[in-house]
Design an enzyme around this catalytic site. Structure first.
Site, mmCIF file in Angstrom:
data_model
loop_
_atom_site.group_PDB
_atom_site.id
_atom_site.type_symbol
_atom_site.label_atom_id
_atom_site.label_comp_id
_atom_site.label_asym_id
_atom_site.label_seq_id
_atom_site.Cartn_x
_atom_site.Cartn_y
_atom_site.Cartn_z
ATOM 1 N N HIS A 114 0.819 -1.217 0.000
ATOM 2 C CA HIS A 114 0.000 0.000 0.000
ATOM 3 C C HIS A 114 0.855 1.269 0.000
ATOM 4 O O HIS A 114 0.354 2.347 0.304
ATOM 5 C CB HIS A 114 -0.962 0.002 1.194
ATOM 6 C CG HIS A 114 -2.085 -0.994 1.051
ATOM 7 N ND1 HIS A 114 -2.891 -1.396 2.097
ATOM 8 C CD2 HIS A 114 -2.547 -1.672 -0.035
ATOM 9 C CE1 HIS A 114 -3.790 -2.281 1.659
ATOM 10 N NE2 HIS A 114 -3.588 -2.464 0.376
ATOM 11 N N GLY A 183 -2.556 -9.011 12.523
ATOM 12 C CA GLY A 183 -3.105 -7.684 12.783
ATOM 13 C C GLY A 183 -3.750 -6.983 11.609
ATOM 14 O O GLY A 183 -3.505 -5.794 11.390
HETATM 15 P P1 OAD Z 1 -7.658 -2.354 10.361
HETATM 16 O O1 OAD Z 1 -7.751 -1.146 11.227
HETATM 17 O O2 OAD Z 1 -8.775 -2.623 9.430
HETATM 18 O O3 OAD Z 1 -7.486 -3.652 11.280
HETATM 19 C C1 OAD Z 1 -6.510 -3.714 12.297
HETATM 20 C C2 OAD Z 1 -6.537 -5.081 12.911
HETATM 21 O O4 OAD Z 1 -5.489 -5.153 13.875
HETATM 22 C C3 OAD Z 1 -7.846 -5.437 13.629
HETATM 23 O O5 OAD Z 1 -8.310 -6.678 13.173
HETATM 24 C C4 OAD Z 1 -7.425 -5.519 15.115
HETATM 25 O O6 OAD Z 1 -8.122 -6.551 15.808
HETATM 26 C C5 OAD Z 1 -5.960 -5.878 14.991
HETATM 27 N N1 OAD Z 1 -5.128 -5.489 16.143
HETATM 28 C C6 OAD Z 1 -5.285 -4.450 17.006
HETATM 29 N N2 OAD Z 1 -4.308 -4.431 17.930
HETATM 30 C C7 OAD Z 1 -3.495 -5.483 17.664
HETATM 31 C C8 OAD Z 1 -2.305 -6.011 18.264
HETATM 32 N N3 OAD Z 1 -1.733 -5.447 19.338
HETATM 33 N N4 OAD Z 1 -1.752 -7.118 17.700
HETATM 34 C C9 OAD Z 1 -2.305 -7.704 16.620
HETATM 35 N N5 OAD Z 1 -3.424 -7.252 16.021
HETATM 36 C C10 OAD Z 1 -4.020 -6.153 16.522
HETATM 37 O O7 OAD Z 1 -6.255 -2.267 9.598
HETATM 38 P P2 OAD Z 1 -5.762 -3.077 8.311
HETATM 39 O O8 OAD Z 1 -6.444 -4.394 8.222
HETATM 40 O O9 OAD Z 1 -4.289 -3.047 8.296
HETATM 41 O O10 OAD Z 1 -5.108 0.922 3.387
HETATM 42 O O11 OAD Z 1 -6.316 -2.155 7.154
HETATM 43 C C11 OAD Z 1 -6.055 -2.530 5.823
HETATM 44 C C12 OAD Z 1 -5.946 -1.298 4.954
HETATM 45 O O12 OAD Z 1 -7.100 -0.473 5.159
HETATM 46 C C13 OAD Z 1 -4.787 -0.395 5.328
HETATM 47 O O13 OAD Z 1 -3.571 -0.802 4.749
HETATM 48 C C14 OAD Z 1 -5.235 0.928 4.808
HETATM 49 C C15 OAD Z 1 -6.671 0.898 5.262
HETATM 50 O O14 OAD Z 1 -7.572 1.635 4.562
HETATM 51 C C16 OAD Z 1 -4.810 2.052 2.731
HETATM 52 O O15 OAD Z 1 -4.706 3.130 3.298
HETATM 53 C C17 OAD Z 1 -4.642 1.891 1.265
#
Ligand code: OAD
Length: 237
Positions: A114, A183
């Site tokens: 990304h 995560g």
């Molecule tokens: P999200 O905010 O959608 O999800 C974050 C995840 O991390 C959730 O499932 C939480 O349960 C988990 N989480 C929180 N704390 C944690 C910890 N200490 N250890 C492990 N996991 C934990 O974020 P992403 O899935 O990364 O794209 O989002 C995907 C994309 O959406 C991003 O790359 C971004 C966003 O829009 C762009 O900006 C292009």
């Protein structure tokens, strides 16, 4: 839980999301106090937003740069870098994160699908390569220019744009025997499909995070917990 064995013939593909940087103090996107809670995606993370209001887009990513400068890699980033040092080219890391905490922990075999906060590129897509850019801009006038004269934009894949390095990512998924996803909520594609592609190729699939992701059914194992606690010592080589 008992450590997960990695055999001499295993190849590990890792996908990380915002959750791996949460314990470094960087907010995730979809938590109730997350990054998208205070912003509409269409105001800061689309090509249309950049055309309409580049100052707001740059303000948003300048704030992200400032938070990232202040953050440090946590034990989860460090555990992955240590795993890479043991597995060499049997290890491949794909991150959806735009921060540089994996690199600062020592990871090298990685792609940022990304984009990267620490780079900018031509807003007119003139073909010039992205340039390193750590600046935190206070006004649009401060933002630098490409060699072609157009204003620079953040080197971020906006919604509606094609993720980076997809050919390499697909090749690495096709040859992995184990996929570890850390995560990420499983709500953004194509990343949310990687686990399905790995399963189709016969790989074992493991998820780590405090709650099951949306695509949880595709995992052979879900380890509930924070990455910084679960990842160190998770594998036995
Ligand atoms: P999200 O905010 O959608 O999800 C974050 C995840 O991390 C959730 O499932 C939480 O349960 C988990 N989480 C929180 N704390 C944690 C910890 N200490 N250890 C492990 N996991 C934990 O974020 P992403 O899935 O990364 O794209 O989002 C995907 C994309 O959406 C991003 O790359 C971004 C966003 O829009 C762009 O900006 C292009």
């Amino acid at each position: 839980m008992a450590p997960i064995p990695i055999s001499p013939t295993d190849r590990l593909f890792i996908l990380t999301g915002a959750g791996i940087s949460a314990e470094s103090g960087l907010p995730t996107f979809r938590a109730s106090d997350g990054l998208w809670a205070g912003h509409r995606i269409e105001d800061v993370c689309t090509p249309e937003a950049l055309d309409r209001n580049p100052a707001l887009v740059w303000q948003f990513y300048s704030e992200r740069r400032a938070s990232c400068h202040a953050a440090q890699p946590n034990p989860a980033h460090i555990a992955l870098a240590e795993l890479e040092s043991k597995l060499g080219d049997r290890f491949f890391l794909c991150t959806q994160n735009v921060d540089d905490l994996h690199e600062r922990a020592g990871s090298a075999r990685l792609v940022h699908m990304h984009g990267e906060l620490a780079k900018s590129r031509c807003s007119e897509e003139c073909g010039a390569a992205p340039v390193e850019d750590h600046a935190v801009y206070r006004t649009l006038d401060e933002v630098g220019r490409c060699v072609c004269g157009a204003r620079l934009r953040p080197h971020i894949v906006f919604f509606g744009e094609i993720p980076l390095d997809m050919d390499r990512i697909q090749r690495e998924i096709a040859r992995c025997t184990m996929m570890l996803v850390v995560g990420t909520s499983g709500s953004v594609y194509p990343a949310a499909n990687f686990v399905h592609w790995a399963r189709q190729g016969g790989a074992r699939t493991i998820y780590i995070g405090p709650e099951p992701p949306l695509n949880t059914a595709a995992f052979t194992q879900v380890v509930e917990g924070n990455a910084g606690t679960v990842l160190p010592g998770l594998f036995q080589i």
